[in-house]
Scaffold this motif. Structure first.
Motif, mmCIF file in Angstrom:
data_model
loop_
_atom_site.group_PDB
_atom_site.id
_atom_site.type_symbol
_atom_site.label_atom_id
_atom_site.label_comp_id
_atom_site.label_asym_id
_atom_site.label_seq_id
_atom_site.Cartn_x
_atom_site.Cartn_y
_atom_site.Cartn_z
ATOM 1 N N LEU A 1 0.816 -1.222 0.000
ATOM 2 C CA LEU A 1 0.000 0.000 0.000
ATOM 3 C C LEU A 1 0.849 1.273 0.000
ATOM 4 O O LEU A 1 0.334 2.366 0.224
ATOM 5 N N LYS A 2 2.141 1.141 -0.297
ATOM 6 C CA LYS A 2 3.025 2.313 -0.225
ATOM 7 C C LYS A 2 2.649 3.389 -1.246
ATOM 8 O O LYS A 2 2.972 4.577 -1.057
ATOM 9 N N HIS A 3 1.939 2.998 -2.311
ATOM 10 C CA HIS A 3 1.549 3.975 -3.329
ATOM 11 C C HIS A 3 0.506 4.963 -2.830
ATOM 12 O O HIS A 3 0.282 5.996 -3.468
ATOM 13 N N ILE A 4 -0.123 4.658 -1.677
ATOM 14 C CA ILE A 4 -1.085 5.607 -1.096
ATOM 15 C C ILE A 4 -0.576 6.150 0.245
ATOM 16 O O ILE A 4 -1.345 6.673 1.039
ATOM 17 N N GLU A 5 0.731 6.042 0.458
ATOM 18 C CA GLU A 5 1.298 6.430 1.744
ATOM 19 C C GLU A 5 1.142 7.918 2.026
ATOM 20 O O GLU A 5 1.192 8.348 3.185
ATOM 21 N N LYS A 6 0.922 8.715 0.991
ATOM 22 C CA LYS A 6 0.726 10.150 1.215
ATOM 23 C C LYS A 6 -0.553 10.418 2.006
ATOM 24 O O LYS A 6 -0.697 11.474 2.616
ATOM 25 N N ASN A 7 -1.475 9.460 1.989
ATOM 26 C CA ASN A 7 -2.706 9.574 2.785
ATOM 27 C C ASN A 7 -2.413 9.120 4.214
ATOM 28 O O ASN A 7 -2.867 8.068 4.661
ATOM 29 N N THR A 8 -1.649 9.918 4.925
ATOM 30 C CA THR A 8 -1.167 9.520 6.248
ATOM 31 C C THR A 8 -2.297 9.288 7.245
ATOM 32 O O THR A 8 -2.119 8.547 8.219
ATOM 33 N N TRP A 9 -3.447 9.884 7.016
ATOM 34 C CA TRP A 9 -4.575 9.728 7.938
ATOM 35 C C TRP A 9 -5.052 8.269 7.994
ATOM 36 O O TRP A 9 -5.627 7.842 9.000
ATOM 37 N N LEU A 10 -4.777 7.505 6.938
ATOM 38 C CA LEU A 10 -5.186 6.100 6.933
ATOM 39 C C LEU A 10 -4.437 5.288 7.984
ATOM 40 O O LEU A 10 -4.954 4.298 8.501
ATOM 41 N N ALA A 11 -3.218 5.705 8.289
ATOM 42 C CA ALA A 11 -2.395 4.977 9.255
ATOM 43 C C ALA A 11 -2.498 5.544 10.659
ATOM 44 O O ALA A 11 -2.095 4.886 11.624
ATOM 45 N N LEU A 12 -3.048 6.748 10.797
ATOM 46 C CA LEU A 12 -3.047 7.426 12.099
ATOM 47 C C LEU A 12 -3.750 6.641 13.201
ATOM 48 O O LEU A 12 -3.175 6.444 14.285
ATOM 49 N N PRO A 13 -4.975 6.151 12.985
ATOM 50 C CA PRO A 13 -5.617 5.353 14.052
ATOM 51 C C PRO A 13 -4.820 4.105 14.406
ATOM 52 O O PRO A 13 -4.752 3.716 15.577
ATOM 53 N N GLY A 14 -4.201 3.480 13.401
ATOM 54 C CA GLY A 14 -3.414 2.279 13.650
ATOM 55 C C GLY A 14 -2.201 2.545 14.510
ATOM 56 O O GLY A 14 -1.758 1.673 15.261
#
Length: 231
Positions: free
Chosen positions: A191-204
């Protein structure tokens, strides 16, 4: 050195979101708004298993990514103490609120124990895979009970707990997570191609805080609604 893999943080985010949804529905039942058979009914048990599997794969993967080269015992112990303390707090609160179904070995208790049991295999992914598969097979064959080792003190525990996570087979999933983190598929971070969407990882990245806060928040909201409806 940053050993984080974006895909693991996103998977943990998915797990925490699903868990919040699951507990919200559970609380709806607890306060009498629905009569669905959650968490033990058909479908709901599978839903819970998906959540647990996601969390425990992430746990094993995190152990490998963090300690594959060397175990930082100071870092590991600090995190372990945080989890143990949180688990103890959950047990005490549940004992006060629902003494007949209090939580004596829930998700956080399991994570603490599994971390201790698996840490020495963090740099042994192939052995971990073998151990994990053997544990799951042993459970499915019926050689070990889901309540082991608590079967030895069963008479002192509630007949039903509001959150119980058995060592078997779930610790096998953690071992598989250690192996999974070593695979080329995950090392390439799919999923590194969407890593700019940092909010996706924030809860995790803040899953422990969310885990501890969301249920008290739900209970406060539902409790206030119940109080106002009686006024």
């Amino acid at each position: 050195m940053n050993n984080r893999i974006f895909s693991i943080d996103v998977l943990r985010t998915v797990a925490i979101v699903l868990m919040v949804v699951f507990h919200f529905i559970y609380d709806l039942k607890f306060f009498g708004y629905v009569d669905w058979d959650i968490p033990d009914g058909e479908g709901w048990r599978t839903f819970r298993h998906i959540i647990l599997s996601s969390f425990f794969i992430c746990l094993g993967a995190s152990l490998h990514l963090s300690y594959q080269r060397a175990i930082n015992w100071k870092k590991f112990t600090k995190r372990l103490i945080q989890i143990f303390a949180s688990a103890l707090a959950i047990s005490l609160v549940s004992l006060l609120m629902v003494p007949e179904n209090y939580i004596y070995f829930g998700v956080l208790h399991f994570i603490a124990v599994a971390s201790l049991l698996c840490i020495m295999f963090a740099n042994k992914p192939r052995i971990s895979l073998l151990i994990g598969l053997c544990i799951i097979a042993t459970y499915n064959i019926g050689w070990v009970s889901a309540i082991w080792p608590f079967n030895y003190i069963r008479s002192y525990l509630p007949s039903y707990s509001n959150d119980y996570v058995s060592l078997f087979p779930w610790i096998g999933v953690v071992f598989i997570g250690i192996w999974f983190a070593s695979t080329a598929f995950l090392q390439n971070d799919p999923l590194k191609h969407i890593e700019k969407n940092t909010w996706l990882a924030l809860p995790g990245k803040h899953s422990l805080v969310i885990y501890l806060v969301h249920q008290p928040a739900f209970f406060a909201i539902f409790g206030l609604i119940a109080y106002l409806s009686r006024s």
